[in-house]
Scaffold this active site. Structure first.
Site, PDB file in Angstrom:
ATOM      1  N   TYR A  78     -45.876 -19.789  48.547  1.00 37.92           N
ATOM      2  CA  TYR A  78     -47.339 -19.828  48.446  1.00 37.92           C
ATOM      3  C   TYR A  78     -47.958 -19.074  49.620  1.00 37.92           C
ATOM      4  O   TYR A  78     -48.967 -18.396  49.470  1.00 37.92           O
ATOM      5  CB  TYR A  78     -47.844 -21.279  48.439  1.00 37.92           C
ATOM      6  CG  TYR A  78     -49.334 -21.418  48.244  1.00 37.92           C
ATOM      7  CD1 TYR A  78     -49.873 -21.632  46.981  1.00 37.92           C
ATOM      8  CD2 TYR A  78     -50.214 -21.326  49.326  1.00 37.92           C
ATOM      9  CE1 TYR A  78     -51.247 -21.753  46.791  1.00 37.92           C
ATOM     10  CE2 TYR A  78     -51.586 -21.441  49.147  1.00 37.92           C
ATOM     11  CZ  TYR A  78     -52.102 -21.655  47.875  1.00 37.92           C
ATOM     12  OH  TYR A  78     -53.455 -21.770  47.703  1.00 37.92           O
ATOM     13  N   LYS A 384     -32.664 -38.201  60.043  1.00 43.54           N
ATOM     14  CA  LYS A 384     -31.764 -39.217  60.606  1.00 43.54           C
ATOM     15  C   LYS A 384     -30.908 -38.690  61.764  1.00 43.54           C
ATOM     16  O   LYS A 384     -30.784 -39.331  62.799  1.00 43.54           O
ATOM     17  CB  LYS A 384     -30.855 -39.743  59.497  1.00 43.54           C
ATOM     18  CG  LYS A 384     -30.065 -40.972  59.877  1.00 43.54           C
ATOM     19  CD  LYS A 384     -30.904 -42.204  59.686  1.00 43.54           C
ATOM     20  CE  LYS A 384     -30.161 -43.487  59.960  1.00 43.54           C
ATOM     21  NZ  LYS A 384     -31.011 -44.646  59.606  1.00 43.54           N
TER      22      LYS A 384
END
Ligand code: XMP
Length: 528
Positions: A78, A384
């Protein structure tokens, strides 16, 4: 600093993550950010992908001032359309969806036509590159003053560059691992073209985050947060402790279905080890009382535990707030700490403004909604493995940093059937032995999650010449990266034999051990 303007692509956060991997500091802001309000000048700007079409009436657009900053700009997907839109509104061919792998051909221009900078984006990359496409629109032709720097069989303008300014657009996603050399391209842009500094480290993240928390909370502000003993809530709590000391109040609710000795261990690590101001509430009786008689409805167990947790957390928060208020100059508790990680955030920050819809924090059983507290989420941009690195950086013991995830409803969902104190004892003891042996065999980090579950059946056995009719333990251990799919861990026979022998001998009430060899799907990781 690189400014990443987010148009809401599911991959936007990966851009900032890749930049962190390159030790480049970046800030991601909604695409509608007004540059006049920014207060600093970026070394370069990345426009992310997004789910819109630039020619839609309500499509988001960047502040045109971005093109007056005179710094390099990279548009991804985009973002490429947005650059093309800025330079010529008639260059879009409309929707033509393309998803998945594609082969890119790089076009080099040398110094001749367009000056040296156009080739820099694909420097150190082969002429043929595997890339990941995920876009809806494509260009019909190039805007004025742009040249093609890459093509695919489907997209003749898969990459473009401005002839004199350092503006680049690419139709594919360099930030995803499906574009294997994408990181080289991002490095070319951020480090070589923008000349961003490469001195960002996790240590700097700590400093910045501490600064931010202090600013946010103010000199008297109080923060409360639940901890579970897992890595996320512990790292978040330690960060708060570093930022505001004892004005952060950690709460550990012992729900009676934690692992063996867990409440005690967590208390020791967090208080004696990490200096965190922690209140432990032993609510085992209330939890177990409410779980009594619930035999075959796992969701009911989850609800009871979740609601009781919220109830107790609220009671405790009230008490702590009153005490803190009385005993010091401190203000009211206004903030709630959550160890939410990026993958827990359902929506990314979109142009509609920061998203408020957060998945309830797994490990602590849910967010008390009506407490009227403002959320503080220091880990919300991290993945994580980055949280683990941060944990090491903050001096959290390695054991805790690498701990397997543990569900909020604890071993209640690993005791199939009714949860009674006796069943809790059996499940806990078996689990303890299993994990102890996994650690002793040096396998703990190879396995993503492991536990013992207690089945609601009895089987016959023979022990010491006597016939017994006792319970069955099922062992489960899985390997996974995302916990969405998982495979059972292929222990060798000798290991399983040893664990089985120990559990049958040492855990009263168990006469059989089985190993669960179901992958996910169709199984789930937990048994309930
Ligand atoms: P499943 O069983 O769905 O588990 O394959 C995937 C991951 O989620 C954890 N899990 C839970 N965590 N509350 C939690 O906080 C829950 O109710 C819950 N159920 C599953 C599970 O341990 C595994 O890591």
């Amino acid at each position: 600093t690189i400014l990443v303007l987010d148009f809401g692509s599911q991959y936007s956060h990966l851009i900032t993550r890749r930049l962190r991997e390159l030790n480049v500091y970046s800030e991601m802001l909604p695409c509608t950010q007004k540059l006049a309000d920014l207060g600093w000048t970026p070394k370069g700007v990345i426009l992310s992908g997004g789910p819109y079409s630039v020619y839609w009436n309500d499509a988001p657009h960047v502040d045109p001032a971005v093109f007056e900053l005179n710094v390099p700009i990279l548009g991804i997907c985009y973002g490429l359309q947005e650059i093309a839109w800025h330079f010529g509104k008639n260059v879009l061919a409309g929707e033509k969806r393309e998803y998945g792998h594609a082969y890119l051909k790089v076009e080099r221009h040398g110094d001749s036509e367009a000056g040296g900078h156009v080739d820099k984006l694909f420097a150190d990359l082969e002429d043929d590159m595997e890339v990941w496409m995920s876009h809806g629109d494509k260009l019909s032709h190039l805007p004025e003053d742009f040249v093609t720097v890459a093509t695919t069989s489907n997209a003749p303008f898969a990459g473009m560059a401005h002839k004199s300014k350092k503006y680049y657009g690419i139709q594919f996603h360099p930030e995803v691992t499906h574009t294997p050399k994408g990181k080289v391209l991002l490095k070319n842009f951020a480090v070589d073209i923008c000349e961003a500094r490469t001195d960002w480290t996790m240590g700097k993240f700590v400093d910045q985050e501490i600064e931010r928390i202090r600013r946010l909370v103010g000199p008297k502000g109080q923060v409360i947060g639940a901890v579970s003993g897992g890595v996320d809530s512990t790292v978040a709590a330690k960060l708060m402790k570093e930022a505001i000391g004892d004005r952060f109040h950690a709460v550990l609710v012992d729900n009676g279905v934690l692992r063996m000795n867990e409440a005690k261990q967590v208390k020791e690590t967090l208080t004696a080890g990490l200096g965190i101001n922690l209140t432990v509430i032993d609510a085992s009786e209330r939890f177990l009382g409410r779980l009594k008689g619930v035999t075959d409805d796992p969701e009911k167990k989850r609800k009871i535990i979740g609601n009781t947790f919220i109830e107790i957390f609220q009671e405790t928060a009230k008490k702590i707030a009153a005490e803190a208020h009385e005993s010091s100059e401190a203000g009211e508790i206004e903030w709630l700490l959550q160890g939410t990680l990026y993958p827990d955030v359902i929506e990314s920050i979109s142009f509609k403004g920061p998203s408020a819809t957060i998945k309830t924090h797994h490990n602590v059983g849910g967010l008390p909604k009506d407490m009227n507290l403002k959320l503080i989420e220091p880990l919300r941009e991290l993945f994580k493995d980055e949280v683990r690195e941060l944990g090491m950086n903050l001096g959290i013991p390695e054991d805790l940093v690498w701990r397997h995830p543990f569900p909020g409803p604890g071993i209640a969902i690993r005791i199939l059937g009714e949860v009674t104190p006796e069943q809790v004892r059996i499940a806990r003891e078996a689990d303890y032995i299993f994990i102890e042996e996994i650690k002793a065999a040096g396998l703990y980090r190879n396995i993503s999650q492991a536990f013992a579950a207690l089945l609601p059946v009895k089987a016959v056995g023979v022990m010491g010449d006597k016939r017994v009719h006792d319970q069955v333990i099922a062992l489960r251990a899985v390997e996974t990266t995302d916990f969405m799919t998982a495979d059972w861990y292929p222990f060798d026979g000798a290991f399983l034999k040893k664990v089985s022998r120990r559990i049958v001998n040492e855990v009263n009430g168990v006469c059989r051990v089985v190993y669960d060899i179901t992958s996910k799907p169709p199984g789930t990781i937990e048994m309930e």
